[in-house]
Write a protein that holds these residues in place. Structure first.
Motif, PDB file in Angstrom:
ATOM      1  N   ALA A 189       0.830  -1.215   0.000  1.00  0.00           N
ATOM      2  CA  ALA A 189       0.000   0.000   0.000  1.00  0.00           C
ATOM      3  C   ALA A 189       0.860   1.259   0.000  1.00  0.00           C
ATOM      4  O   ALA A 189       0.546   2.240  -0.684  1.00  0.00           O
ATOM      5  CB  ALA A 189      -0.927  -0.006   1.215  1.00  0.00           C
ATOM      6  N   LEU A 190       1.949   1.249   0.746  1.00  0.00           N
ATOM      7  CA  LEU A 190       2.828   2.410   0.809  1.00  0.00           C
ATOM      8  C   LEU A 190       3.647   2.582  -0.468  1.00  0.00           C
ATOM      9  O   LEU A 190       4.094   3.685  -0.778  1.00  0.00           O
ATOM     10  CB  LEU A 190       3.777   2.281   2.012  1.00  0.00           C
ATOM     11  N   GLN A 191       3.845   1.482  -1.216  1.00  0.00           N
ATOM     12  CA  GLN A 191       4.631   1.549  -2.437  1.00  0.00           C
ATOM     13  C   GLN A 191       3.797   1.923  -3.658  1.00  0.00           C
ATOM     14  O   GLN A 191       4.341   2.443  -4.642  1.00  0.00           O
ATOM     15  CB  GLN A 191       5.305   0.192  -2.694  1.00  0.00           C
ATOM     16  N   GLU A 192       2.490   1.652  -3.604  1.00  0.00           N
ATOM     17  CA  GLU A 192       1.644   1.933  -4.760  1.00  0.00           C
ATOM     18  C   GLU A 192       1.568   3.445  -5.018  1.00  0.00           C
ATOM     19  O   GLU A 192       1.498   4.244  -4.092  1.00  0.00           O
ATOM     20  CB  GLU A 192       0.230   1.382  -4.544  1.00  0.00           C
ATOM     21  N   LYS A 193       1.568   3.790  -6.285  1.00  0.00           N
ATOM     22  CA  LYS A 193       1.537   5.207  -6.653  1.00  0.00           C
ATOM     23  C   LYS A 193       0.119   5.761  -6.671  1.00  0.00           C
ATOM     24  O   LYS A 193      -0.090   6.954  -6.442  1.00  0.00           O
ATOM     25  CB  LYS A 193       2.186   5.396  -8.023  1.00  0.00           C
ATOM     26  N   LYS A 358      15.566  -0.765   3.870  1.00  0.00           N
ATOM     27  CA  LYS A 358      14.190  -0.890   4.368  1.00  0.00           C
ATOM     28  C   LYS A 358      13.169  -0.766   3.246  1.00  0.00           C
ATOM     29  O   LYS A 358      11.979  -1.030   3.448  1.00  0.00           O
ATOM     30  CB  LYS A 358      13.912   0.174   5.430  1.00  0.00           C
ATOM     31  N   ARG A 359      13.617  -0.401   2.055  1.00  0.00           N
ATOM     32  CA  ARG A 359      12.705  -0.332   0.912  1.00  0.00           C
ATOM     33  C   ARG A 359      12.422  -1.707   0.315  1.00  0.00           C
ATOM     34  O   ARG A 359      11.646  -1.815  -0.635  1.00  0.00           O
ATOM     35  CB  ARG A 359      13.279   0.598  -0.167  1.00  0.00           C
ATOM     36  N   THR A 360      13.063  -2.743   0.834  1.00  0.00           N
ATOM     37  CA  THR A 360      12.795  -4.097   0.366  1.00  0.00           C
ATOM     38  C   THR A 360      11.811  -4.766   1.320  1.00  0.00           C
ATOM     39  O   THR A 360      11.934  -4.629   2.538  1.00  0.00           O
ATOM     40  CB  THR A 360      14.088  -4.927   0.309  1.00  0.00           C
ATOM     41  N   PRO A 361      10.830  -5.503   0.794  1.00  0.00           N
ATOM     42  CA  PRO A 361       9.853  -6.156   1.677  1.00  0.00           C
ATOM     43  C   PRO A 361      10.496  -7.197   2.581  1.00  0.00           C
ATOM     44  O   PRO A 361      10.002  -7.462   3.675  1.00  0.00           O
ATOM     45  CB  PRO A 361       8.862  -6.796   0.700  1.00  0.00           C
ATOM     46  N   LEU A 362      11.614  -7.783   2.117  1.00  0.00           N
ATOM     47  CA  LEU A 362      12.257  -8.841   2.894  1.00  0.00           C
ATOM     48  C   LEU A 362      12.737  -8.334   4.255  1.00  0.00           C
ATOM     49  O   LEU A 362      12.735  -9.076   5.239  1.00  0.00           O
ATOM     50  CB  LEU A 362      13.436  -9.414   2.106  1.00  0.00           C
ATOM     51  N   PHE A 363      13.157  -7.077   4.319  1.00  0.00           N
ATOM     52  CA  PHE A 363      13.611  -6.509   5.586  1.00  0.00           C
ATOM     53  C   PHE A 363      12.494  -6.575   6.623  1.00  0.00           C
ATOM     54  O   PHE A 363      12.721  -6.960   7.778  1.00  0.00           O
ATOM     55  CB  PHE A 363      14.062  -5.061   5.378  1.00  0.00           C
TER      56      PHE A 363
END
Length: 415
Positions: A189-193, A358-363
């Motif tokens: 949700a935070l990544q969607e434009k 932290k921009r990677t979901p894996l983190f």
């Protein structure tokens, strides 16, 4: 990685006999896929001599920890408590460590301090790709529970666990599955434009959070909330994300004000209420006993006593381990080695918040797993050692960055 994540959490949908019959074959199929795929990949890389240094070092260090812990366990008697299932997952964790180093290499651009927001998000869109099946599974899982009569909404919302699947009316794996889903869908949700898609994923994230609470495991639920809180405030404040943050807090305020009377009947609220009487599920006592053990056994404090020694020392069964992966690290490998890993993990977590990793979901996925391992984890499992090595890897990089910064500052002052 998506296959590994599904394998780790899919037992959270083992709620009723019908759901178990549906997902058990999928889970074992994923296990076979992971073993075949990882084994083929590793053999091909070994044949070509194309394994990168950090992959080699990660696997070797994992093997050293595993061999050292097993050796000390055979000396101090902990080997008698080994269970085949946990031991199998402990060795399977080697493949998870390999997969993690591959992901870290793919995402190495995020270690760069100078990367701009736009370019990093563009790179994420092009390169980091969670398997579509995982996302679809997360989105449709609430509907599956409704279709299979595994959830009731009235008079009090609850999950209808089969008695054979539940422990006192709750299931940790279920809270863990939906907690992970809430975190990943909030990340999306935070990544969607577009605001519409962001609200769509945010809505499902809140549904998943509610189902995590209905799972009844207070630790997994609370850790999920904490990770989501940090996630909300870890991205640059754009107008859309600021709107989402305000929406989250507004929805929570409305929920608690409208359903205040219903909350008292929820299993999760009842389980949280006993914390006021000092009932922490004996985890506080196990942690205190861990430090007592280190004080009583100098050899354990210096060189470690191997896997399962905590249970041997106090005469417990296999399931009564320290329930804190840091405490078990110190007992298993000793304070010098275990303490070094603890420090690196803490540095990795802190550096991850400050850095673009932290921009990677894996983190966020492995931050959630780390929190669970600190609450009730054991080193003999699928995620424990790989998660520790993941954050240690970031911690080592943080040490190198700080060392380089100090050297450059010193040269500038001399100049």
């Amino acid at each position: 990685m998506a296959a590994f994540i599904i394998l780790i959490v899919l037992d959270g949908l083992y709620i009723t006999d019908r759901l178990i019959a549906l997902f058990v074959p999928i889970r074992y199929g994923l296990l076979g896929f992971i073993l075949a795929g990882s084994g083929t990949f590793l053999l091909s890389k070994l044949k070509l001599g194309a394994i990168k240094k950090n992959q080699f070092y990660a696997i070797v260090f994992h093997l050293i920890l595993l061999s050292y812990g097993l050796f000390l366990s055979s000396i101090n008697g902990g080997y008698v408590l080994f269970e085949s299932r946990e031991l199998m997952y402990t060795f399977l964790a080697l493949f998870l460590t390999l997969a993690l180093t591959l992901e870290l290499n793919r995402n190495s651009i995020f270690f760069n301090w100078s990367i701009s927001n736009a370019s990093s998000i563009k790179y994420y869109k092009g390169q980091i790709n969670l398997n579509l099946f995982l996302i679809i599974l997360l989105i449709i899982s609430p509907f599956l529970l409704y279709i299979f009569d595994a959830v009731e909404l009235r008079p009090i919302p609850r999950i209808n666990f089969d008695l054979s699947a539940a422990d006192g009316g709750y299931l940790q794996a279920t809270s863990k599955f939906f907690g992970l889903g809430a975190i990943l869908l909030l990340f999306i949700a935070l990544q969607e434009k577009t605001l519409t898609l962001s609200i769509f994923f945010l809505s499902i994230s809140f549904v998943m959070l509610g189902l995590s609470g209905l799972g009844g495991a207070r630790g997994e639920f609370l850790i999920c909330i904490l990770v989501m809180f940090f996630l909300l405030f870890s991205f640059p404040t754009r107008k859309k994300n600021l709107f989402l943050i305000l929406t989250c807090f507004g929805a929570l305020f409305y929920f608690f004000s409208f359903f205040a009377e219903t909350l008292d009947g929820l299993k999760i609220v009842q389980r949280f209420s006993v914390l006021g009487s000092g009932n922490f599920g004996a985890r506080d006592q196990l942690l205190i006993q861990s430090f007592h053990l280190l004080g009583e056994r100098l050899d354990c404090a210096l060189i470690g006593c191997g896997f399962n020694y905590f249970q041997v020392h106090f005469g417990y069964g296999y399931g009564t381990y320290p329930h804190n992966v840091f405490a078990e690290l110190l007992i298993t490998f000793g304070v010098p080695l275990g303490g070094a890993v603890v420090i690196l993990v803490c540095m990795g977590v802190a550096f991850g918040f400050l850095n673009s990793i932290k921009r990677t979901p894996l983190f966020w996925v492995f931050l959630y797993f780390l929190g669970i391992n600190l609450k009730s984890g054991s080193l003999l499992g699928l995620t424990s050692i790989p998660v520790l090595l993941y954050f240690s890897h970031i911690g080592i990089f943080a040490t190198l960055v700080l060392g380089t910064s100090v050297k450059l500052e010193g040269k500038n002052q001399n100049a």
